[in-house]
Design an enzyme around this catalytic site. Structure first.
Site: not given
Ligand code: IPE
Ligand code: IPE
Ligand code: MG
Length: 228
Positions: A17, A19, A21, A62, A64-66
Site C-alpha cells: 500500500d 503507491n 501517495r 482487491s 474493491e479496487n475495481w
Molecule cells: C489494499 O489497499 C489492497 C491492496 C494492497 C491491493 P487499498 O489502498 O485498496 O486499501 P484501503 O482502501 O486503503 O483500505
Molecule cells: C497500493 O497503493 C496499490 C494498490 C492498491 C493497487 P495505492 O494505489 O493504494 O496507494 P495509496 O494508498 O493511494 O497511496
Molecule cells: Mg492504498
C-alpha cells in the site's frame, strides 16, 4: 541477515500500500508509484529466495479496487501482464512457481491466458512459490468456497478456498501506515502475525523487510494455547 530457521516464516504476505501517495509526494501521477512498486516486488521476492522463505504472496489488487478510475485499473492490469511476460525467464531460472489467486472471471481473456501459461510453465518449480492476489477479497473467497462446499455436500471449507494447498500466512506486512486488513485473507489470517510500517510500498526494500522479519522473530505465537 542470520536468523534461526524456525524464526523464518514459511509464508510471508505483503499488503502493498502507498503507491499513489508515493507518486503524489513527487508531484507525479499515481500510476508512477505503481511502476516503482514493481521494483519493490522484485527486491522482496529475491530476498525471500535468499532467505529460504517457501511462500511469498503479494496483495496486488482487491475486488474493491475495481472501483478506481478506469485508467488506473487498465494501467495496473497492463503492468501485471507485462511483468508476468518479462519475469518468466527469471522464474524458470530461479525455480519459482508462480500462482495467481482471485476472482479470475473479472479479468480479460488476454490476461487469463497469460496467467494460465505462466502457472502451467512454472508448476513444477520448487524453490519457492510466489503468489499474486489479483481481484481478490477475503469475503469473495469465503463465499465461493461455501458455495462449492455446499454443492459437494462437504463440511470442511478449507479445501474449497482459493488458497487451498498454500499454508496460511505466518506474517502479514502492510505498508503505508494503514492499520487494517482491507478484505484480504480473512479466513487464512486467523493466526497471522501482523507488522505495520509507515514506509510506502515503493520505498519498502530489503532493509525494511529485514526489520519486519526481525519483529516477527521476536513474537510469541501461542495459537490459543498456554505457553510452556
Ligand atoms: C489494499 O489497499 C489492497 C491492496 C494492497 C491491493 P487499498 O489502498 O485498496 O486499501 P484501503 O482502501 O486503503 O483500505
Ligand atoms: C497500493 O497503493 C496499490 C494498490 C492498491 C493497487 P495505492 O494505489 O493504494 O496507494 P495509496 O494508498 O493511494 O497511496
Ligand atoms: Mg492504498
Amino acid at each position: 541477515m542470520m536468523m534461526e530457521p524456525e524464526r523464518i516464516p514459511v509464508h510471508v504476505s505483503l499488503i502493498m500500500d502507498g503507491n499513489g501517495r508515493w507518486a503524489q509526494q513527487r508531484g507525479k501521477e499515481r500510476t508512477f508509484g505503481h511502476f516503482e512498486g514493481v521494483e519493490s516486488v522484485r527486491e522482496i521476492s529475491d530476498e525471500c529466495l535468499k532467505l529460504g522463505i517457501r511462500y511469498v504472496s503479494f496483495f496486488a489488487f482487491s475486488e474493491e479496487n475495481w472501483n478506481r478510475p478506469r485508467k488506473e485499473v487498465d494501467t495496473l492490469m497492463e503492468l501485471f501482464m507485462s511483468n508476468m511476460h518479462s519475469q518468466f525467464g527469471n522464474f524458470m531460472e530461479k525455480g519459482v512457481r508462480y500462482v495467481v489467486i482471485g476472482n479470475r472471471s473479472r479479468l480479460s481473456d488476454k490476461f487469463n491466458k497469460t496467467i494460465d501459461s505462466l502457472m502451467e510453465a512454472t508448476a513444477a518449480n520448487d524453490k519457492m512459490t510466489m503468489i499474486l492476489f489479483v481481484s481478490y477479497s477475503g469475503k469473495w473467497d469465503i463465499l465461493q468456497a461455501a458455495r462449492r462446499m455446499a454443492a459437494a455436500g462437504a463440511d470442511d471449507l478449507e479445501p474449497y478456498l482459493a488458497t487451498a494447498g498454500i499454508p496460511d500466512p505466518d506474517l502479514i506486512i502492510r505498508t503505508s501506515g494503514e492499520k487494517r486488513i482491507s478484505n484480504y485473507m480473512l479466513w487464512q489470517a486467523a493466526y497471522s502475525e501482523f507488522v505495520f510500517t509507515d514506509t510506502l510500498w515503493p520505498d519498502f526494500r530489503k532493509d525494511s523487510f529485514h526489520a519486519a522479519l526481525e519483529e516477527y522473530a521476536s513474537r510469541d505465537r501461542r495459537f490459543g494455547k498456554v505457553k510452556k
